[in-house]
Design a protein around this motif. Structure first.
Motif, short mmCIF file in Angstrom:
data_model
loop_
_atom_site.label_atom_id
_atom_site.label_comp_id
_atom_site.label_asym_id
_atom_site.label_seq_id
_atom_site.Cartn_x
_atom_site.Cartn_y
_atom_site.Cartn_z
N THR A 1 41.80 46.26 44.38
CA THR A 1 41.51 47.05 45.56
C THR A 1 42.52 48.18 45.73
O THR A 1 43.54 48.23 45.04
CB THR A 1 41.50 46.17 46.82
N ALA A 2 42.23 49.04 46.69
CA ALA A 2 43.10 50.19 46.94
C ALA A 2 44.51 49.77 47.34
O ALA A 2 45.48 50.50 47.08
CB ALA A 2 42.49 51.07 48.03
N ASN A 3 44.65 48.57 47.93
CA ASN A 3 45.98 48.09 48.32
C ASN A 3 46.59 47.14 47.28
O ASN A 3 47.56 46.43 47.56
CB ASN A 3 45.94 47.41 49.69
N GLY A 4 45.99 47.10 46.08
CA GLY A 4 46.57 46.35 44.98
C GLY A 4 46.17 44.91 44.87
O GLY A 4 46.73 44.15 44.07
N GLN A 5 45.18 44.46 45.62
CA GLN A 5 44.77 43.06 45.61
C GLN A 5 43.80 42.79 44.46
O GLN A 5 42.84 43.53 44.25
CB GLN A 5 44.09 42.71 46.94
N ALA A 6 44.07 41.73 43.70
CA ALA A 6 43.21 41.36 42.58
C ALA A 6 41.96 40.65 43.10
O ALA A 6 42.03 39.86 44.04
CB ALA A 6 43.97 40.46 41.61
N VAL A 7 40.82 40.91 42.43
CA VAL A 7 39.55 40.30 42.82
C VAL A 7 38.78 39.92 41.56
O VAL A 7 38.81 40.65 40.56
CB VAL A 7 38.68 41.26 43.66
N THR A 8 38.11 38.77 41.58
CA THR A 8 37.23 38.37 40.50
C THR A 8 35.84 38.11 41.06
O THR A 8 35.68 37.32 42.00
CB THR A 8 37.72 37.09 39.81
N LEU A 9 34.84 38.79 40.50
CA LEU A 9 33.44 38.54 40.85
C LEU A 9 32.83 37.68 39.74
O LEU A 9 32.89 38.06 38.56
CB LEU A 9 32.67 39.86 40.98
N ALA A 10 32.31 36.52 40.09
CA ALA A 10 31.85 35.55 39.10
C ALA A 10 30.33 35.46 39.06
O ALA A 10 29.67 35.56 40.09
CB ALA A 10 32.44 34.17 39.40
N ASP A 11 29.80 35.26 37.84
CA ASP A 11 28.37 35.02 37.60
C ASP A 11 27.52 36.10 38.27
O ASP A 11 26.73 35.83 39.17
CB ASP A 11 27.97 33.63 38.12
N ALA A 12 27.70 37.32 37.80
CA ALA A 12 27.02 38.46 38.42
C ALA A 12 25.96 39.02 37.48
O ALA A 12 26.04 38.87 36.26
CB ALA A 12 28.02 39.55 38.77
N ARG A 13 24.97 39.68 38.08
CA ARG A 13 23.92 40.37 37.31
C ARG A 13 24.01 41.86 37.57
O ARG A 13 24.00 42.30 38.71
CB ARG A 13 22.54 39.84 37.69
N LEU A 14 24.10 42.62 36.49
CA LEU A 14 24.23 44.07 36.56
C LEU A 14 22.86 44.73 36.41
O LEU A 14 22.07 44.36 35.55
CB LEU A 14 25.16 44.55 35.44
N ALA A 15 22.59 45.70 37.28
CA ALA A 15 21.33 46.43 37.20
C ALA A 15 21.51 47.84 37.73
O ALA A 15 22.38 48.08 38.59
CB ALA A 15 20.24 45.72 37.99
N LEU A 16 20.71 48.77 37.23
CA LEU A 16 20.75 50.14 37.72
C LEU A 16 20.07 50.22 39.07
O LEU A 16 18.99 49.68 39.29
CB LEU A 16 20.03 51.07 36.73
#
Length: 216
Positions: free
Chosen positions: A67-82
């Motif tokens: 994030t903009a303030n340096g916080q780490a994030v993990t998004l799990a089991d996601a589906r990518l689409a246009l």
């Protein structure tokens, strides 16, 4: 649960040098959704045939972000689409990722998803005070008050969550929970409990009497 929008840069664990800007939205009502300008997947190109792009999706086990303030994030089991594409500016195509869960504060390793430490925050729990610490000037709290309080609490849970709650009463709360559920059913309350589970409660004090019966 953390709610709101997290803006930052996002990438795949195997493609750390390919980052795209995006916003992750977290809410109680929906799965975590990441909207990006450009694809986090460098292998998902934008061919001339727009129709083939809109039909192109890919499942991603992990997506990392910061994030903009340096916080780490993990998004799990996601589906990518246009989600959106302008013919005159293909590089500004908007992609969307809908994940199963989002972990804020760490980047999970794809081969290792166990935790050595966990901070657990539980919402929507009542805050009970020891009755002997409440001044008499603040008023009493009898069985009727207890039942009314549970009714109000279950209605608040239903209003916020949008569905009838499941209620578990262990030991002493079984009696007021039973009464509150009966009252809500009699009134056909919209948020009456979907289920009520009572464990070890004194519904019939003649069964398995304890020292508490004597004191009562």
């Amino acid at each position: 649960m953390l709610t709101g929008d997290l803006q930052g840069m996002w990438w795949l664990p195997e493609s750390a040098d390919h980052t795209v800007p995006g916003t992750l939205t977290l809410s109680h009502e929906a799965r975590p959704t990441l909207v990006m300008i450009g694809s986090v997947d460098p292998n998902l190109g934008l061919p001339a045939s727009i129709g083939t792009v809109f039909g192109h999706t890919r499942d991603l086990p992990f997506v990392f972000g910061r994030t903009a303030n340096g916080q780490a994030v993990t998004l799990a089991d996601a589906r990518l689409a246009l989600r959106q594409m302008h013919i005159e500016d293909a590089e500004s195509a908007v992609f969307e990722l809908v994940g199963r869960a989002a972990y804020v504060g760490a980047h999970l390793e794809p081969e290792r998803t166990t935790f050595s430490e966990l901070d657990l925050a539980i919402e929507r729990l009542t805050d009970w005070r020891d009755a002997k610490l409440v001044p008499l000037a603040d008023g009493g709290f009898d069985l009727d008050d207890y039942i009314d309080y549970l009714v109000e609490f279950m209605e608040a849970i239903g209003e916020r969550g949008g569905q009838r709650p499941h209620v578990l009463a262990v030991c002493q709360p079984a009696v007021p929970a039973f009464a509150a559920t009966a009252l809500m059913n009699a009134r056909r309350s919209r948020w009456r409990p979907r289920t009520l589970t009572m464990m070890g409660g004194p519904i019939d004090t003649r069964e398995a009497p304890t020292a508490v019966n004597t004191l009562a």
